[in-house]
Design an enzyme around this catalytic site. Structure first.
Site, PDB file in Angstrom:
ATOM      1  N   GLY A 156     -23.316 -19.873  14.897  1.00 23.72           N
ATOM      2  CA  GLY A 156     -22.176 -20.264  14.074  1.00 23.72           C
ATOM      3  C   GLY A 156     -21.631 -21.653  14.391  1.00 23.72           C
ATOM      4  O   GLY A 156     -22.384 -22.578  14.734  1.00 23.72           O
ATOM      5  N   ALA A 187     -15.134 -19.231  20.944  1.00 26.39           N
ATOM      6  CA  ALA A 187     -15.491 -17.823  20.734  1.00 26.39           C
ATOM      7  C   ALA A 187     -14.333 -17.067  20.087  1.00 26.39           C
ATOM      8  O   ALA A 187     -13.178 -17.261  20.440  1.00 26.39           O
ATOM      9  CB  ALA A 187     -15.860 -17.174  22.065  1.00 26.39           C
ATOM     10  N   GLY A 188     -14.668 -16.208  19.148  1.00 22.29           N
ATOM     11  CA  GLY A 188     -13.621 -15.426  18.492  1.00 22.29           C
ATOM     12  C   GLY A 188     -14.215 -14.335  17.640  1.00 22.29           C
ATOM     13  O   GLY A 188     -15.400 -14.376  17.293  1.00 22.29           O
ATOM     14  N   TYR A 191      -5.959 -10.876  13.480  1.00 20.01           N
ATOM     15  CA  TYR A 191      -6.632 -12.182  13.534  1.00 20.01           C
ATOM     16  C   TYR A 191      -5.609 -13.317  13.435  1.00 20.01           C
ATOM     17  O   TYR A 191      -5.643 -14.269  14.229  1.00 20.01           O
ATOM     18  CB  TYR A 191      -7.656 -12.270  12.405  1.00 20.01           C
ATOM     19  CG  TYR A 191      -8.483 -13.532  12.430  1.00 20.01           C
ATOM     20  CD1 TYR A 191      -9.521 -13.690  13.348  1.00 20.01           C
ATOM     21  CD2 TYR A 191      -8.245 -14.571  11.527  1.00 20.01           C
ATOM     22  CE1 TYR A 191     -10.297 -14.852  13.373  1.00 20.01           C
ATOM     23  CE2 TYR A 191      -9.009 -15.724  11.541  1.00 20.01           C
ATOM     24  CZ  TYR A 191     -10.031 -15.861  12.463  1.00 20.01           C
ATOM     25  OH  TYR A 191     -10.781 -17.024  12.485  1.00 20.01           O
TER      26      TYR A 191
HETATM   27  P1  NAP Z   1     -19.528 -16.334  14.570  1.00 19.65           P
HETATM   28  O1  NAP Z   1     -20.717 -16.963  13.934  1.00 19.65           O
HETATM   29  O2  NAP Z   1     -19.300 -14.881  14.432  1.00 19.65           O
HETATM   30  O3  NAP Z   1     -19.537 -16.753  16.112  1.00 19.65           O
HETATM   31  C1  NAP Z   1     -18.601 -16.230  17.002  1.00 19.65           C
HETATM   32  C2  NAP Z   1     -19.066 -16.505  18.406  1.00 19.65           C
HETATM   33  O4  NAP Z   1     -18.110 -15.927  19.327  1.00 19.65           O
HETATM   34  C3  NAP Z   1     -20.422 -15.859  18.734  1.00 19.65           C
HETATM   35  O5  NAP Z   1     -21.142 -16.704  19.593  1.00 19.65           O
HETATM   36  C4  NAP Z   1     -20.015 -14.593  19.455  1.00 19.65           C
HETATM   37  O6  NAP Z   1     -21.008 -14.105  20.343  1.00 19.65           O
HETATM   38  C5  NAP Z   1     -18.839 -15.128  20.241  1.00 19.65           C
HETATM   39  N1  NAP Z   1     -18.048 -14.055  20.830  1.00 19.65           N
HETATM   40  C6  NAP Z   1     -17.484 -12.981  20.238  1.00 19.65           C
HETATM   41  N2  NAP Z   1     -16.877 -12.202  21.144  1.00 19.65           N
HETATM   42  C7  NAP Z   1     -17.053 -12.796  22.349  1.00 19.65           C
HETATM   43  C8  NAP Z   1     -16.689 -12.499  23.671  1.00 19.65           C
HETATM   44  N3  NAP Z   1     -16.020 -11.368  23.984  1.00 19.65           N
HETATM   45  N4  NAP Z   1     -17.033 -13.352  24.655  1.00 19.65           N
HETATM   46  C9  NAP Z   1     -17.728 -14.467  24.378  1.00 19.65           C
HETATM   47  N5  NAP Z   1     -18.141 -14.810  23.156  1.00 19.65           N
HETATM   48  C10 NAP Z   1     -17.804 -13.970  22.149  1.00 19.65           C
HETATM   49  O7  NAP Z   1     -18.187 -16.990  14.022  1.00 19.65           O
HETATM   50  P2  NAP Z   1     -17.746 -18.501  13.689  1.00 19.65           P
HETATM   51  O8  NAP Z   1     -17.320 -18.523  12.293  1.00 19.65           O
HETATM   52  O9  NAP Z   1     -18.751 -19.466  14.167  1.00 19.65           O
HETATM   53  O10 NAP Z   1     -16.416 -18.584  14.568  1.00 19.65           O
HETATM   54  C11 NAP Z   1     -16.211 -19.527  15.586  1.00 19.65           C
HETATM   55  C12 NAP Z   1     -14.708 -19.744  15.723  1.00 19.65           C
HETATM   56  O11 NAP Z   1     -14.211 -20.359  14.517  1.00 19.65           O
HETATM   57  C13 NAP Z   1     -13.910 -18.447  15.902  1.00 19.65           C
HETATM   58  O12 NAP Z   1     -12.889 -18.652  16.860  1.00 19.65           O
HETATM   59  C14 NAP Z   1     -13.300 -18.223  14.529  1.00 19.65           C
HETATM   60  O13 NAP Z   1     -12.108 -17.487  14.587  1.00 19.65           O
HETATM   61  C15 NAP Z   1     -13.064 -19.653  14.084  1.00 19.65           C
HETATM   62  N6  NAP Z   1     -12.918 -19.837  12.647  1.00 19.65           N
HETATM   63  C16 NAP Z   1     -13.950 -19.557  11.810  1.00 19.65           C
HETATM   64  C17 NAP Z   1     -13.784 -19.761  10.445  1.00 19.65           C
HETATM   65  C18 NAP Z   1     -14.885 -19.479   9.475  1.00 19.65           C
HETATM   66  O14 NAP Z   1     -14.632 -19.563   8.256  1.00 19.65           O
HETATM   67  N7  NAP Z   1     -16.085 -19.172   9.914  1.00 19.65           N
HETATM   68  C19 NAP Z   1     -12.569 -20.244   9.939  1.00 19.65           C
HETATM   69  C20 NAP Z   1     -11.536 -20.501  10.816  1.00 19.65           C
HETATM   70  C21 NAP Z   1     -11.724 -20.297  12.175  1.00 19.65           C
HETATM   71  P3  NAP Z   1     -22.003 -12.883  19.923  1.00 19.65           P
HETATM   72  O15 NAP Z   1     -23.125 -13.494  19.141  1.00 19.65           O
HETATM   73  O16 NAP Z   1     -22.412 -12.347  21.254  1.00 19.65           O
HETATM   74  O17 NAP Z   1     -21.200 -11.904  19.105  1.00 19.65           O
END
Ligand code: NAP
Length: 244
Positions: free
Chosen positions: A17, A91-92, A167
Site C-alpha cells: 500500500g 501502519a493502520g 477509525y
Molecule cells: P494497507 O494497504 O491496508 O496497508 C496497511 C499497512 O499497515 C500494511 O502494511 C499492514 O500490514 C500494516 N499494519 C496493519 N496492522 C498492523 C500492525 N498491528 N502492526 C504493524 N503493521 C500493521 O492500507 P493503506 O491504505 O496503505 O494505509 C496506510 C495508511 O494510510 C494507514 O494509516 C491508513 O489509515 C492511511 N490512509 C489511507 C487512505 C486510503 O485511502 N488508502 C486514506 C487516508 C489515510 P499487513 O499487511 O501485515 O496487514
C-alpha cells in the site's frame, strides 16, 4: 557501522500500500530505508522487491500491537545506525464492525484505537531517543481527513456521510499526538506533522480509492524530507493544509 551521511528512515506498515510506496520513494531519495512490517515473511518479500530496484532497504519487524517489537527495533537501529532521521508512522487498520457512534462494535473500535493510536504512540516513544540524535529528525503521522473534527461538523463536506467512529477517532487522536509532540519538541530540530494521503486505492478500502499509491504517498514523502525551516505541528495534504 553504516554510512553516517545517508539519512536513515523507518516506515511502519511498509510491506504494501501507501507505506510500501513511501519506502520506495524515500529509497529513491537516497535514504537507507527500514521497511517495517509485522509479518517477517511479507516484510522480507517487500524489502527484496525494493532491493531488486537497487534501493537500500532492510526489513525490520514492527507490530503496532506488540510494543516489545518497537523497543527491540529501536535497539537494533541504535546498534546498526546510532540514530534515526525519519519516522513515518504509516501502519493502520480499519475494521468491519466500525460504524456510526450509535452502533459501532466496541471490540472493533478498541482494536482500531489500539493499533492506529496506541501502537503509533508506542513506536514513537521507542524511536524518539534515536530521532533526538539526528541533526534533522522528521516524524510523519499518516493520518486521514476522516480524522478532521472540523470537517465532521460540516454537513456539506464530501465525506459527511462516512461515519466510522473508531477509525476517525484514531486519526483525530493521532493528530493530537502530532500537535502535542511538535509542541514538546519545539526547541529541537525535529519536525512533526500529519499527512492526509487522500482516498487511495489499497487493500484498506478494497481498492475503491481514486488515487494511485504514488499520489497517496507523495505528501508523507514531502514531509519526511522537509528542509530545516519547514513547518512543524501541521496537518497537510498535497497542495495545502487541512483543518484539525
Ligand atoms: P494497507 O494497504 O491496508 O496497508 C496497511 C499497512 O499497515 C500494511 O502494511 C499492514 O500490514 C500494516 N499494519 C496493519 N496492522 C498492523 C500492525 N498491528 N502492526 C504493524 N503493521 C500493521 O492500507 P493503506 O491504505 O496503505 O494505509 C496506510 C495508511 O494510510 C494507514 O494509516 C491508513 O489509515 C492511511 N490512509 C489511507 C487512505 C486510503 O485511502 N488508502 C486514506 C487516508 C489515510 P499487513 O499487511 O501485515 O496487514
Amino acid at each position: 557501522m553504516q554510512n553516517a551521511t545517508k539519512r536513515v528512515a523507518l516506515v511502519t506498515g511498509a510491506n504494501k500500500g501507501i507505506g510500501f510506496e513511501v519506502a520506495r520513494l524515500l529509497g529513491k531519495a537516497g535514504c537507507t530505508v527500514l521497511l517495517g512490517a509485522r509479518s517477517a515473511e511479507r516484510g522480507r518479500e517487500a524489502a527484496s522487491q525494493l532491493q531488486a530496484e537497487e534501493l537500500d532497504v532492510l526489513f525490520i519487524e514492527l507490530d503496532l500491537l506488540r510494543a516489545e517489537t518497537a523497543w527491540h527495533a529501536a535497539a537494533n537501529v541504535a546498534r546498526d545506525f546510532e540514530r534515526l532521521d525519519i519516522l513515518v508512522n504509516n501502519a493502520g487498520i480499519t475494521a468491519p464492525g466500525d460504524g456510526p457512534p450509535s452502533a459501532a462494535s466496541l471490540d472493533d473500535v478498541r482494536r482500531i484505537l489500539e493499533t492506529n493510536f496506541l501502537g503509533t504512540l508506542a513506536v514513537t516513544q521507542a524511536m524518539l531517543p534515536l530521532l533526538r540524535r539526528s541533526a534533522a529528525g522528521r516524524i510523519v503521522n499518516v493520518s486521514s481527513e476522516l480524522g478532521s473534527i472540523t470537517n465532521h461538523g460540516d454537513p456539506g463536506w464530501k465525506y459527511a456521510s462516512v461515519r466510522l467512529i473508531g477509525y476517525s477517532a484514531s486519526k483525530a487522536a493521532m493528530n493530537m499526538l502530532t500537535a502535542q509532540l511538535a509542541a514538546e519538541l519545539r526547541d529541537t530540530s525535529i519536525r512533526v506533522n500529519s499527512a492526509n494521503p487522500g482516498y487511495t486505492a489499497t487493500d484498506l478500502n478494497q481498492h475503491r480509492g481514486h488515487q494511485t499509491v504514488q499520489q497517496g504517498a507523495a505528501e508523507a514523502v514531502r514531509l519526511s524530507l522537509l528542509p530545516a525551516d519547514g513547518p512543524t505541528g501541521g496537518f497537510f495534504e498535497t497542495g495545502g493544509s487541512l483543518a484539525w
